[in-house]
Design a protein around this motif. Structure first.
Motif, PDB file in Angstrom:
ATOM      1  N   ASP A  16      11.652 -27.349  41.935  1.00  0.00           N
ATOM      2  CA  ASP A  16      10.014 -27.049  41.370  1.00  0.00           C
ATOM      3  C   ASP A  16       9.004 -27.494  42.297  1.00  0.00           C
ATOM      4  N   GLY A  17       7.994 -26.874  42.379  1.00  0.00           N
ATOM      5  CA  GLY A  17       6.921 -27.295  42.883  1.00  0.00           C
ATOM      6  C   GLY A  17       6.425 -26.541  44.325  1.00  0.00           C
ATOM      7  N   ARG A  20       2.845 -25.421  44.046  1.00  0.00           N
ATOM      8  CA  ARG A  20       1.667 -26.445  44.231  1.00  0.00           C
ATOM      9  C   ARG A  20       1.720 -26.869  45.617  1.00  0.00           C
ATOM     10  N   ARG A  67       6.782 -13.413  36.784  1.00  0.00           N
ATOM     11  CA  ARG A  67       5.841 -13.668  37.719  1.00  0.00           C
ATOM     12  C   ARG A  67       5.335 -12.343  38.285  1.00  0.00           C
TER      13      ARG A  67
HETATM   14 MG    MG Z   1       7.232 -24.112  38.756  1.00  0.00          MG
END
Ligand code: MG
Ligand code: IPE
Ligand code: IPE
Length: 229
Positions: A16-17, A20, A67
């Motif tokens: 994850d990430g 970001r 998404r």
């Molecule tokens: Mg995520």
């Protein structure tokens, strides 16, 4: 690391990430997914070099279909690229590839690429790379229960465990989630019943070998009691 430590047999990564990470660089989210795919290559290598038998990568969840289409398409495109780029070396290194999830919404091209890669590597034993794609733990449990019912089998802890492990994916010993989120997001709900959960603030594209070693060392220091004393 010492020789007498007990390594996890099956490690699952909630990668994850990416978004970001890209945002921090002032780049579009998809740039993060590209970097994230590069990271996968490294992490898989670290895992098999350290003797882990089964590696599961959470690449795309059932819920990620929600998404924007552009992002979904990019992630799936990266997956096709990953398979094309690495199939040879997976085969050379005798790594069995399994893709887990509901593949029905994928394009025929991608589905066929997946089936072909799975087939070519199906007889390897000892090392398994499991890619959780269009995967949801709840959906997997429901499908497995329905599978048992269709066969006329009674649903028990043992029969359901067996049904869920029928492709040779054992329970998960260690879950590593990057990006600082401390949740499981529908990842292998049944199979993580007694997993150790490791959370790191590193965003997936920033996940380093040092971070990986730290996670493994932390795991080896845990006292896994499985409810006993
Ligand atoms: Mg995520
Ligand atoms: C993980 O990164 C990759 C997938 C879920 C496909 P994210 O895309 O979730 O990145 P963040 O969490 O928004 O930073
Ligand atoms: C989990 O990450 C799914 C994958 C890493 C593929 P998400 O970013 O989708 O999860 P939430 O939304 O933070 O729970």
């Amino acid at each position: 690391m010492q020789d007498n430590i007990i390594m996890p047999r099956h490690v699952g990564f909630i990668m994850d990430g990416n978004g970001r990470w890209a945002k921090k660089q002032g780049k579009p989210r998809n740039f993060g997914h590209i970097k994230g795919a590069d990271k996968v290559e490294e992490v898989v290598k670290w895992c098999f070099e350290s003797g882990i038998e089964c590696v599961t990568l959470y690449a795309f969840s059932s819920e990620n279909w929600g998404r924007p289409k552009e992002e979904v398409d990019k992630i799936l495109e990266l997956l096709v690229k990953f398979l094309k780029k690495h199939l040879k070396s997976l085969l050379k290194n005798q790594i069995r590839l399994v893709v887990s999830g509901d593949l029905s919404p994928l394009s025929e091209e991608l589905r066929n690429a997946i089936y072909s890669a799975e087939e070519q590597s199906a007889n390897f034993i000892g090392k398994t790379l499991n890619i959780a794609l269009s995967y949801g733990g709840r959906q997997e449990i429901v499908n497995a229960v329905n599978g048992l019912i269709e066969k006329g089998e009674k649903v028990t802890v043992n029969s359901l465990s067996g049904e869920l492990a029928k492709r040779g994916i054992p329970d998960i010993d260690l879950v590593v989630r990057t990006s600082g989120e401390q949740r499981v997001s529908n990842f292998y709900l049944w199979q993580i019943a007694y997993a150790e959960l490791y959370f790191t603030n590193a965003l997936w594209p920033d996940f380093t070998k040092e971070e990986f070693d730290k996670a493994i060392e932390w795991y080896t220091s845990r006292n896994r009691r499985f409810g006993k004393l």
